[in-house]
Design an enzyme around this catalytic site. Sequence first.
Site, mmCIF file in Angstrom:
data_model
loop_
_atom_site.group_PDB
_atom_site.id
_atom_site.type_symbol
_atom_site.label_atom_id
_atom_site.label_comp_id
_atom_site.label_asym_id
_atom_site.label_seq_id
_atom_site.Cartn_x
_atom_site.Cartn_y
_atom_site.Cartn_z
ATOM 1 N N SER A 99 27.181 -121.652 -48.945
ATOM 2 C CA SER A 99 27.331 -122.544 -47.800
ATOM 3 C C SER A 99 28.792 -122.782 -47.472
ATOM 4 O O SER A 99 29.646 -122.824 -48.366
ATOM 5 C CB SER A 99 26.648 -123.892 -48.098
ATOM 6 O OG SER A 99 26.991 -124.864 -47.133
ATOM 7 N N LYS A 100 29.060 -122.971 -46.183
ATOM 8 C CA LYS A 100 30.427 -123.275 -45.756
ATOM 9 C C LYS A 100 30.870 -124.627 -46.306
ATOM 10 O O LYS A 100 32.071 -124.916 -46.333
ATOM 11 C CB LYS A 100 30.528 -123.272 -44.230
ATOM 12 C CG LYS A 100 29.708 -124.339 -43.532
ATOM 13 C CD LYS A 100 29.864 -124.250 -42.030
ATOM 14 C CE LYS A 100 29.066 -125.322 -41.304
ATOM 15 N NZ LYS A 100 29.208 -125.228 -39.833
ATOM 16 N N ARG A 101 29.929 -125.444 -46.751
ATOM 17 C CA ARG A 101 30.288 -126.743 -47.322
ATOM 18 C C ARG A 101 31.036 -126.598 -48.633
ATOM 19 O O ARG A 101 31.666 -127.552 -49.107
ATOM 20 C CB ARG A 101 29.031 -127.591 -47.513
ATOM 21 C CG ARG A 101 28.396 -128.053 -46.203
ATOM 22 C CD ARG A 101 27.177 -128.928 -46.434
ATOM 23 N NE ARG A 101 26.630 -129.431 -45.190
ATOM 24 C CZ ARG A 101 25.813 -128.750 -44.400
ATOM 25 N NH1 ARG A 101 25.434 -127.538 -44.752
ATOM 26 N NH2 ARG A 101 25.363 -129.275 -43.272
#
Length: 539
Positions: free
Chosen positions: A251-253
Amino acid sequence: MLVTRFAPSPTGYLHVGSARTALFDWLLARRHGGRMILRIEDTDLKRNTPTATQQVISDLRWLGLEWDEGPDVGGPNGPYLQSQRLDIYRQYAQKLLESDRAYYCFDTSEELQANRNEAAAKKQTFAYRAPKNLPDEKDVQKARAEGRPVTIRMAVPQDKPIIVHDVVRGEVTFDPAEISDFIIVKSDGFPTYHFACVVDDELMEVTHIIRGQEHLMNTPGHQVLQDALGFRRPTYAHMSVTVSEGGGKLSKRERAKTLREAIKKNPAINITDVAQAGNISPDEMKSFLAGDSTPDSPAVTAMAALLGIPLPEINVVDFFRSGYLPEAMMNFVALLGWNPGDNREIMTREELIEAFDLNRLTKTNSLFDRQKLPVFNTEHLKMVDPDTLRRHFKAYLQEVASPLTQADDKTLAYMLKICEGARTLKQIEEKCLFAFVDEVTYDPQAVKKVLQKDGVSAILTEIKTTLENLVEWTEAAIHQAVEKMCRDKGVGMGKVAQPIRVAITGTTISPPIGDSLILLGKDHTLKRITKTLEYMQTL
């Protein structure tokens, strides 16, 4: 004809998971002589960013993909930005309203939440259903006059199970009682993703839809729309999830989380300056640090750059800036949830196209192995032709604004040659950077390990005189001079070469010493050795 589509939302950089979808779309179309469409789903006005569409296009082109129809190349089924197709969606929404397959509703968000809470209290699943008497245009006018939101919902038939036939998952059955009547047109007049994509897939003649398994739950609703509008059913393939080393979904998180943790560990950081670097407000910064929100990718990247905090590669552009080749990325990403049916791993673009088979998508999650990616890159650095490799190197240097951009093509080719065996273009840049900066910074460990050893000052003084007297400044002549000095002193090559290396680069890492001196040039070599001798007197 087989037709695929890649339909990203322009909300930031292209995530590597989305790139996998685009790659599979492209491989399938190319394998069967079909068409691939790039369609931008930009109907979510709150999340779209002005430059994201161009960023997505740039990232896809860097990866080596091209499409047959799209916003930048045109085609017979445009426009290819959904925000320019609103009249089309209105026509189909009206058709659904007239057939009572869809209906107006006027609930506020507070009313909907109250209904959900009531269902939860009864331990029931909340599913919105159409009223017995559907609202008409007079009701719509009244609701608008009262300031209530006006949306359009799709009525989900309750008479039989909904069966999805999926290439990867097989036959999946859904109970319609668990599927709420879903919104197809929002209160701002824009279509939802579910409605717009179904209409566009039909009008653009899409035959195959490849997407992540999280979209499987959306497919029953899409089939309800297709049946109501008399559309054909495309072939669906819902891919497995790609997970990171920690086991969670890639995830980009992860980038935002890394930045947040680094900021919290350093109380000396000026939060105001960091927020300004990311072009976010103090309140947004506070929310980010509390873990309540995540800024867009460009903001996270800018804030990390200010602080010098390395972030994990998640978006396609991250891998570009880390010095990976597009050929290596295409090869590596293609093997996330797919395999060619044999033991091959390192594959060219042409081999991937020839081997791609939708039936070989796997049900199990795939690991994004960061330790394995550099191995792929090392192999592709050897495989690509010299001209292509030089173009990739030049593009990388421009992207990261490296001092090496001042080098001409001949020098770039030379650097690539003397750094054979490097794992990334970034490693090549780091090894050669010393030749393109005005001054070097001495690494403390290199100083302690090399420069502070007994006799090093005398070695550097002598080799400086030897190099100064060289008539020909060639790798062979330099190597011969260093070898002669080693023989005369009865020492190994490292006893002479390493002091020279630290003197000209400040570190113990560089290309072979002769090549390094050629790259730096005679005058600069002598000046750096002189400066190092002066520096050593202060130790």
